[in-house]
Design a protein around this motif. Structure first.
Motif, PDB file in Angstrom:
ATOM      1  N   MET A   1     -29.008  11.841  -1.397  1.00  0.00           N
ATOM      2  CA  MET A   1     -29.286  11.268  -0.083  1.00  0.00           C
ATOM      3  C   MET A   1     -28.251  10.249   0.292  1.00  0.00           C
ATOM      4  O   MET A   1     -28.453   9.059   0.241  1.00  0.00           O
ATOM      5  N   SER A  13     -25.714  20.386  -0.687  1.00  0.00           N
ATOM      6  CA  SER A  13     -26.628  21.419  -1.215  1.00  0.00           C
ATOM      7  C   SER A  13     -26.416  21.577  -2.718  1.00  0.00           C
ATOM      8  O   SER A  13     -27.382  21.648  -3.492  1.00  0.00           O
ATOM      9  N   GLU A  49     -41.453  27.716   6.521  1.00  0.00           N
ATOM     10  CA  GLU A  49     -40.954  26.515   5.844  1.00  0.00           C
ATOM     11  C   GLU A  49     -39.653  26.091   6.513  1.00  0.00           C
ATOM     12  O   GLU A  49     -38.664  26.832   6.543  1.00  0.00           O
ATOM     13  N   CYS A  51     -36.354  24.070   6.497  1.00  0.00           N
ATOM     14  CA  CYS A  51     -35.428  23.579   5.473  1.00  0.00           C
ATOM     15  C   CYS A  51     -35.967  23.891   4.079  1.00  0.00           C
ATOM     16  O   CYS A  51     -36.313  22.996   3.298  1.00  0.00           O
ATOM     17  N   CYS A  52     -36.001  25.182   3.786  1.00  0.00           N
ATOM     18  CA  CYS A  52     -36.636  25.672   2.553  1.00  0.00           C
ATOM     19  C   CYS A  52     -35.812  25.367   1.310  1.00  0.00           C
ATOM     20  O   CYS A  52     -36.294  25.558   0.192  1.00  0.00           O
ATOM     21  N   GLY A  53     -34.563  24.924   1.481  1.00  0.00           N
ATOM     22  CA  GLY A  53     -33.762  24.555   0.315  1.00  0.00           C
ATOM     23  C   GLY A  53     -33.627  25.718  -0.643  1.00  0.00           C
ATOM     24  O   GLY A  53     -33.450  26.876  -0.236  1.00  0.00           O
ATOM     25  N   GLU A  54     -33.770  25.429  -1.945  1.00  0.00           N
ATOM     26  CA  GLU A  54     -33.545  26.463  -2.963  1.00  0.00           C
ATOM     27  C   GLU A  54     -34.748  27.367  -3.172  1.00  0.00           C
ATOM     28  O   GLU A  54     -34.738  28.239  -4.048  1.00  0.00           O
ATOM     29  N   ASP A  74     -33.219  27.329   7.098  1.00  0.00           N
ATOM     30  CA  ASP A  74     -32.417  26.235   6.538  1.00  0.00           C
ATOM     31  C   ASP A  74     -31.027  26.324   7.157  1.00  0.00           C
ATOM     32  O   ASP A  74     -30.637  27.376   7.673  1.00  0.00           O
ATOM     33  N   GLY A  75     -30.279  25.233   7.078  1.00  0.00           N
ATOM     34  CA  GLY A  75     -28.931  25.217   7.633  1.00  0.00           C
ATOM     35  C   GLY A  75     -27.843  25.542   6.628  1.00  0.00           C
ATOM     36  O   GLY A  75     -26.674  25.591   6.987  1.00  0.00           O
ATOM     37  N   SER A  76     -28.210  25.757   5.364  1.00  0.00           N
ATOM     38  CA  SER A  76     -27.213  25.940   4.302  1.00  0.00           C
ATOM     39  C   SER A  76     -27.248  27.384   3.799  1.00  0.00           C
ATOM     40  O   SER A  76     -28.290  27.862   3.334  1.00  0.00           O
ATOM     41  N   ILE A  97     -30.452  27.828  10.547  1.00  0.00           N
ATOM     42  CA  ILE A  97     -30.768  27.013  11.723  1.00  0.00           C
ATOM     43  C   ILE A  97     -30.061  25.664  11.653  1.00  0.00           C
ATOM     44  O   ILE A  97     -29.678  25.202  10.579  1.00  0.00           O
ATOM     45  N   ASP A  98     -29.962  25.040  12.810  1.00  0.00           N
ATOM     46  CA  ASP A  98     -29.643  23.607  12.880  1.00  0.00           C
ATOM     47  C   ASP A  98     -30.973  22.913  13.181  1.00  0.00           C
ATOM     48  O   ASP A  98     -31.601  23.186  14.210  1.00  0.00           O
ATOM     49  N   LEU A  99     -31.405  22.067  12.267  1.00  0.00           N
ATOM     50  CA  LEU A  99     -32.723  21.428  12.381  1.00  0.00           C
ATOM     51  C   LEU A  99     -32.948  20.804  13.747  1.00  0.00           C
ATOM     52  O   LEU A  99     -34.053  20.881  14.311  1.00  0.00           O
ATOM     53  N   SER A 117     -40.349  19.985   3.287  1.00  0.00           N
ATOM     54  CA  SER A 117     -40.249  18.998   2.211  1.00  0.00           C
ATOM     55  C   SER A 117     -38.858  18.376   2.192  1.00  0.00           C
ATOM     56  O   SER A 117     -37.843  19.090   2.119  1.00  0.00           O
ATOM     57  N   ALA A 119     -36.761  16.928   4.278  1.00  0.00           N
ATOM     58  CA  ALA A 119     -35.710  17.348   5.216  1.00  0.00           C
ATOM     59  C   ALA A 119     -35.852  16.744   6.610  1.00  0.00           C
ATOM     60  O   ALA A 119     -34.839  16.457   7.259  1.00  0.00           O
TER      61      ALA A 119
HETATM   62  C1  LIG Z   1     -33.126  17.431   0.169  1.00  0.00           C
HETATM   63  S1  LIG Z   1     -33.001  19.133   0.544  1.00  0.00           S
HETATM   64  C2  LIG Z   1     -34.702  19.627   0.442  1.00  0.00           C
HETATM   65  C3  LIG Z   1     -34.829  21.092   0.132  1.00  0.00           C
HETATM   66  C4  LIG Z   1     -36.257  21.583  -0.138  1.00  0.00           C
HETATM   67  N1  LIG Z   1     -37.062  21.567   1.056  1.00  0.00           N
HETATM   68  C5  LIG Z   1     -36.897  20.781  -1.226  1.00  0.00           C
HETATM   69  O1  LIG Z   1     -37.895  20.084  -0.998  1.00  0.00           O
HETATM   70  O2  LIG Z   1     -36.408  20.843  -2.369  1.00  0.00           O
HETATM   71  C6  LIG Z   1     -32.698  19.136   2.313  1.00  0.00           C
HETATM   72  C7  LIG Z   1     -32.577  20.535   2.891  1.00  0.00           C
HETATM   73  O3  LIG Z   1     -32.453  20.415   4.301  1.00  0.00           O
HETATM   74  C8  LIG Z   1     -31.386  21.227   4.760  1.00  0.00           C
HETATM   75  N2  LIG Z   1     -30.808  20.552   5.917  1.00  0.00           N
HETATM   76  C9  LIG Z   1     -30.365  19.278   5.976  1.00  0.00           C
HETATM   77  N3  LIG Z   1     -29.941  18.970   7.210  1.00  0.00           N
HETATM   78  C10 LIG Z   1     -30.113  20.082   7.955  1.00  0.00           C
HETATM   79  C11 LIG Z   1     -29.864  20.403   9.320  1.00  0.00           C
HETATM   80  N4  LIG Z   1     -29.358  19.491  10.161  1.00  0.00           N
HETATM   81  N5  LIG Z   1     -30.160  21.647   9.748  1.00  0.00           N
HETATM   82  C12 LIG Z   1     -30.678  22.569   8.904  1.00  0.00           C
HETATM   83  N6  LIG Z   1     -30.942  22.322   7.592  1.00  0.00           N
HETATM   84  C13 LIG Z   1     -30.660  21.097   7.126  1.00  0.00           C
HETATM   85  C14 LIG Z   1     -30.427  21.329   3.584  1.00  0.00           C
HETATM   86  O4  LIG Z   1     -29.631  22.494   3.642  1.00  0.00           O
HETATM   87  C15 LIG Z   1     -31.375  21.326   2.406  1.00  0.00           C
HETATM   88  O5  LIG Z   1     -31.770  22.625   2.049  1.00  0.00           O
END
Ligand SMILES: C[S@@+](CC[C@H](N)C(=O)[O-])C[C@H]1O[C@@H](n2cnc3c(N)ncnc32)[C@H](O)[C@@H]1O
Length: 248
Positions: A1, A13, A49, A51-54, A74-76, A97-99, A117, A119
């Motif tokens: 962070m 990421s 979900e 920003c589903c992350g991994e 998610d954006g990544s 996506i762009d959040l 979660s 994000a």
């Molecule tokens: C700290 S990770 C959390 C991932 C997952 N949700 C978790 O709890 O482990 C933040 C996630 O938000 C996504 N993210 C951050 N900023 C974003 C944005 N502006 N648009 C889309 N996705 C974004 C990142 O790619 C990442 O997967």
């Protein structure tokens, strides 16, 4: 962070995937709570979900709700790929996506649940409020929104306590998982504990990547928008889980 100006990058990421086993307090407890809340929703439909992350939460939702269609946004690219590898089959739909962009916030069918979660703190206050309104629109009556995220403490004492608790949770997970403090050292080297930075100074950092809002303002926004049963379920180390229901 990180506190760096700008948006989330693929480098972050990658750092997050290295750290997350240690840096997410009581992760299994959090995932279990969120999945239970979704399973109990008094609505049918797909599950989104944001920003589903991994994909760890997505995999747990897939296991618990074997008939549900799952939308993982998610954006990544690398995070979306990780989610697809964790949830094989044709009931997962991923989307880049762009959040902050509102154009993705329309779905073909009303949703049973929206979860997110760690994000939504990347949006500022008005951005969060707009997102919560759009989530209410996307949900089916009786559908539930479950949010896990960091929150903004109200004063320096709150920052200090959250920082200390998060370090302690991460150290404990590092010891429990690996028997040593290497995971905690990774967390420290990445400067991932947001709360050590204190309240951001807009003069030095006008657009920080992390923009958490307070717990009370988020509860108030959700009620004002029209959600019911707005409730805090879990909290430690400056991180919380709440849920809110769309009325029938
Ligand atoms: C700290 S990770 C959390 C991932 C997952 N949700 C978790 O709890 O482990 C933040 C996630 O938000 C996504 N993210 C951050 N900023 C974003 C944005 N502006 N648009 C889309 N996705 C974004 C990142 O790619 C990442 O997967």
């Amino acid at each position: 962070m990180s506190q760096y100006t700008g948006t989330w990058s693929e480098a972050e990421s990658s750092t997050y995937r290295d750290l997350s086993a240690y840096a997410v307090p009581r992760r299994e407890e959090q995932i279990g709570l969120i999945v239970d809340r979704v399973a109990d929703a008094d609505a049918s439909g797909d599950i989104l979900e944001i920003c589903c992350g991994e994909g760890l939460l997505m995999a747990a939702l897939a296991a618990r709700l074997p008939d549900a269609t799952l939308l993982g946004f998610d954006g990544s690219d690398s995070m979306l790929e990780a989610t697809r590898s964790r949830v094989p089959g044709d009931r997962l739909v991923t989307r880049k996506i762009d959040l902050a962009d509102r154009s993705w916030r329309a779905v073909e069918r009303p949703l049973r649940a929206v979860v997110s979660s760690l994000a939504i703190h990347h949006l500022d206050g008005p951005g969060k409020r707009d997102l919560y309104s759009d989530i209410l629109e996307m949900l089916a009556p009786g559908g539930v929104f479950v949010l896990a995220d960091i929150i903004r403490p109200l004063n320096p004492a709150g920052y200090g306590i959250a920082a200390k608790l998060w370090d302690s949770e991460t150290r404990q997970r590092s010891l429990a998982l690996d028997g040593d403090e290497r995971g905690f050292a990774l967390f420290q080297a990445a400067d991932w504990n947001h709360f050590h930075h204190g309240e951001p100074d807009p003069a030095l950092n006008p657009d920080p990547i992390d923009k958490p809002s307070t717990l009370t303002e988020q509860l108030d926004w959700l009620r004002a928008i029209g959600f019911i049963e707005v409730d805090l379920h879990w909290m430690t180390a400056g991180q919380m889980i709440l849920s809110a229901v769309k009325p029938h």
